[in-house]
Design a protein around this motif. Structure first.
Motif, PDB file in Angstrom:
ATOM      1  N   LEU A  16      49.372  34.677  48.004  1.00 25.98           N
ATOM      2  CA  LEU A  16      49.373  36.074  47.546  1.00 25.98           C
ATOM      3  C   LEU A  16      47.983  36.515  47.099  1.00 25.98           C
ATOM      4  O   LEU A  16      47.585  37.651  47.326  1.00 25.98           O
ATOM      5  N   LEU A  17      47.261  35.611  46.473  1.00 30.33           N
ATOM      6  CA  LEU A  17      45.941  35.946  45.928  1.00 30.33           C
ATOM      7  C   LEU A  17      44.814  35.832  46.945  1.00 30.33           C
ATOM      8  O   LEU A  17      43.661  36.058  46.603  1.00 30.33           O
ATOM      9  N   ASN A  18      45.129  35.499  48.185  1.00 31.24           N
ATOM     10  CA  ASN A  18      44.130  35.412  49.235  1.00 31.24           C
ATOM     11  C   ASN A  18      43.271  36.674  49.200  1.00 31.24           C
ATOM     12  O   ASN A  18      43.800  37.776  49.094  1.00 31.24           O
ATOM     13  N   PRO A  19      41.957  36.531  49.324  1.00 22.97           N
ATOM     14  CA  PRO A  19      41.074  37.695  49.160  1.00 22.97           C
ATOM     15  C   PRO A  19      41.159  38.750  50.261  1.00 22.97           C
ATOM     16  O   PRO A  19      40.505  39.775  50.161  1.00 22.97           O
ATOM     17  N   LEU A  20      41.942  38.541  51.308  1.00 24.34           N
ATOM     18  CA  LEU A  20      42.068  39.579  52.333  1.00 24.34           C
ATOM     19  C   LEU A  20      42.674  40.832  51.719  1.00 24.34           C
ATOM     20  O   LEU A  20      43.606  40.764  50.939  1.00 24.34           O
ATOM     21  N   GLN A  21      42.141  41.956  52.091  1.00 20.15           N
ATOM     22  CA  GLN A  21      42.653  43.237  51.600  1.00 20.15           C
ATOM     23  C   GLN A  21      42.927  44.155  52.775  1.00 20.15           C
ATOM     24  O   GLN A  21      42.183  44.185  53.741  1.00 20.15           O
ATOM     25  N   LEU A  37      51.909  40.926  51.744  1.00 17.32           N
ATOM     26  CA  LEU A  37      52.095  41.641  50.482  1.00 17.32           C
ATOM     27  C   LEU A  37      50.838  41.555  49.628  1.00 17.32           C
ATOM     28  O   LEU A  37      50.404  42.554  49.044  1.00 17.32           O
ATOM     29  N   GLY A  38      50.245  40.373  49.573  1.00 19.57           N
ATOM     30  CA  GLY A  38      49.028  40.192  48.778  1.00 19.57           C
ATOM     31  C   GLY A  38      47.885  41.077  49.225  1.00 19.57           C
ATOM     32  O   GLY A  38      47.048  41.486  48.417  1.00 19.57           O
ATOM     33  N   ALA A  39      47.845  41.389  50.508  1.00 21.32           N
ATOM     34  CA  ALA A  39      46.795  42.274  51.026  1.00 21.32           C
ATOM     35  C   ALA A  39      46.990  43.711  50.571  1.00 21.32           C
ATOM     36  O   ALA A  39      46.086  44.525  50.669  1.00 21.32           O
ATOM     37  N   HIS A  40      48.167  44.031  50.036  1.00 24.45           N
ATOM     38  CA  HIS A  40      48.485  45.399  49.623  1.00 24.45           C
ATOM     39  C   HIS A  40      48.436  45.609  48.119  1.00 24.45           C
ATOM     40  O   HIS A  40      48.438  46.748  47.657  1.00 24.45           O
ATOM     41  N   LEU A  41      48.434  44.533  47.360  1.00 27.75           N
ATOM     42  CA  LEU A  41      48.445  44.655  45.906  1.00 27.75           C
ATOM     43  C   LEU A  41      47.065  44.366  45.350  1.00 27.75           C
ATOM     44  O   LEU A  41      46.313  43.581  45.924  1.00 27.75           O
ATOM     45  N   VAL A  42      46.761  44.973  44.228  1.00 26.47           N
ATOM     46  CA  VAL A  42      45.448  44.773  43.622  1.00 26.47           C
ATOM     47  C   VAL A  42      45.587  44.557  42.119  1.00 26.47           C
ATOM     48  O   VAL A  42      46.614  44.859  41.517  1.00 26.47           O
TER      49      VAL A  42
END
Length: 131
Positions: free
Chosen positions: A59-64, A35-40
């Motif tokens: 969630l805040l992991n820098p992977l995007q 989920l974190g990879a999808h939110l900005v």
């Protein structure tokens, strides 16, 4: 308000009908990482502020993600990350975690989260939206 780690995992464990807290934690880690990879931006930061610190950091992991996955592919990606999971069990995992997340946020933030995701995620969060 930030939910305590134990309370968050208890909710996931109950919804997912997991036998142990470790199973609930595994599901939470995988689903929140995806989920974190999808939110900005501010939306991701606001959601993280409502999660227990350990899960906020995931969630805040820098992977995007290059582009947000449609809900079906999100479930398949979850299955790929959880050893022994099938698409059916991964859908259960996603639902258990995302419905718990939906309970930790207000309707406004959930709406902002859903705006950043492809159509159909409202069902994964257990909050069907009128069309």
């Amino acid at each position: 308000m930030t939910l305590r780690r134990e309370a968050f995992l208890d909710h996931v464990k109950e919804r997912g009908k997991y036998g142990t807290p470790d199973e609930a934690e595994r599901a939470a880690r995988v689903v929140l990482a995806l989920l974190g990879a999808h939110l900005v931006g501010e939306v991701r930061a606001q959601l993280a502020a409502r999660l227990p610190e350990e899960f906020a950091l995931i969630l805040l992991n820098p992977l995007q993600s290059a582009e947000p996955l449609p809900p079906e592919r999100f479930v398949r990606a979850t299955a790929a990350w959880i050893e022994g999971a099938t698409e059916r069990t991964a859908a259960w995992d996603v639902s258990a975690v995302l419905s718990t997340v939906a309970d930790t946020v207000d309707d406004d933030l959930l709406g902002q989260i859903l705006l950043q995701l492809p159509a159909g995620y409202d069902l994964l969060f257990g909050r069907p939206q009128p069309t």
